[in-house]
Motif scaffolding. Structure first.
Motif, PDB file in Angstrom:
ATOM      1  N   SER A 171       0.853  -1.189   0.000  1.00 14.37           N
ATOM      2  CA  SER A 171       0.000   0.000   0.000  1.00 14.37           C
ATOM      3  C   SER A 171       0.887   1.236   0.000  1.00 14.37           C
ATOM      4  O   SER A 171       2.041   1.197   0.443  1.00 14.37           O
ATOM      5  N   GLU A 172       0.356   2.340  -0.486  1.00 18.53           N
ATOM      6  CA  GLU A 172       1.118   3.581  -0.513  1.00 18.53           C
ATOM      7  C   GLU A 172       1.458   4.039   0.898  1.00 18.53           C
ATOM      8  O   GLU A 172       2.542   4.581   1.145  1.00 18.53           O
ATOM      9  N   VAL A 173       0.545   3.796   1.843  1.00 16.16           N
ATOM     10  CA  VAL A 173       0.802   4.160   3.241  1.00 16.16           C
ATOM     11  C   VAL A 173       1.998   3.389   3.779  1.00 16.16           C
ATOM     12  O   VAL A 173       2.866   3.948   4.473  1.00 16.16           O
ATOM     13  N   THR A 174       2.067   2.102   3.455  1.00 20.34           N
ATOM     14  CA  THR A 174       3.186   1.275   3.927  1.00 20.34           C
ATOM     15  C   THR A 174       4.507   1.777   3.340  1.00 20.34           C
ATOM     16  O   THR A 174       5.536   1.818   4.026  1.00 20.34           O
ATOM     17  N   VAL A 175       4.492   2.167   2.077  1.00 14.95           N
ATOM     18  CA  VAL A 175       5.702   2.700   1.438  1.00 14.95           C
ATOM     19  C   VAL A 175       6.141   3.983   2.140  1.00 14.95           C
ATOM     20  O   VAL A 175       7.337   4.193   2.390  1.00 14.95           O
TER      21      VAL A 175
END
Length: 209
Positions: A171-175
């Motif tokens: 996910s973009e949040v995880t990145v």
């Protein structure tokens, strides 16, 4: 620069020259070690401190120019100042192109030699600071997880968070979380600085000053 922490090495087969240079350099606060041949100098275990080599061009055995090439082959970066009693322009050009700090003709002005030594010592100090900074940077890099190293590699390529997320199946949040961890561990305050540090590690960037 603290001259007491810097050493000037002198290699000249003329004992009177060695003694004169020893006196000159000590008079301005440098530590000095003098040798009659490059082979004597080569046997020395040099102290880990800023230094330079004042080297005669023509001596019995290997010449100063030959020894410069030998040191280059050993990846020994000690800055060299050549002294010679014979004016030889092609030889001077060769020495300077190979990295010599200065090529002085005997008799030389003492101030010219002292100025060259100052430049050489400062050059060695900068190299040592750069190497220490790069070693510290590599030590920080080792602390990254495998995933964080992947994220750093993509960031260094200029990939956006959403692109990195798609590439890694995250996910973009995880990145964003991984990138934040990478910046913290690498000591980067901005994205531009992180990219610069990544380039340094890969050997593409300029050394830290």
């Amino acid at each position: 620069m603290d001259r007491l922490q810097a050493t000037v090495f002198v290699v000249d087969d003329d004992v009177s020259v060695r003694e004169g240079l020893d006196s000159l350099f000590r008079s301005v606060g440098y530590a000095v070690s003098a040798f009659a041949s490059v082979r004597e100098f080569a046997l020395l275990r040099r102290p880990d401190m800023p230094s330079c080599l004042v080297l005669d061009v023509r001596m019995p055995g290997p010449s100063g120019i030959d020894f410069q090439a030998e040191l280059a082959g050993l990846n020994d970066p000690i800055p060299i100042i050549f002294l010679t009693g014979h004016g030889d322009v092609p030889m001077a050009v060769r020495a300077i192109k190979a990295g010599a700090v200065e090529f002085l003709l005997k008799p030389f002005r003492e101030q010219d030699l002292l100025d060259a030594v100052r430049v050489a010592i400062e050059k060695d100090e900068v190299r040592r600071r750069d190497e220490a900074a790069l070693a510290e940077l590599k030590a920080r890099f080792v602390t990254l997880t495998a995933r964080e190293k992947e994220v750093l590699a993509f960031v260094a390529q200029g990939r956006l968070n959403k692109q990195i997320a798609a590439d890694l199946g995250l996910s973009e949040v995880t990145v964003k979380v991984h990138r934040g961890q990478v910046m913290r561990k690498m000591g980067a305050a901005t994205l531009a600085e992180l990219i610069r540090l990544a380039d340094l590690i890969s050997g593409k960037g300029q050394a830290v000053r």
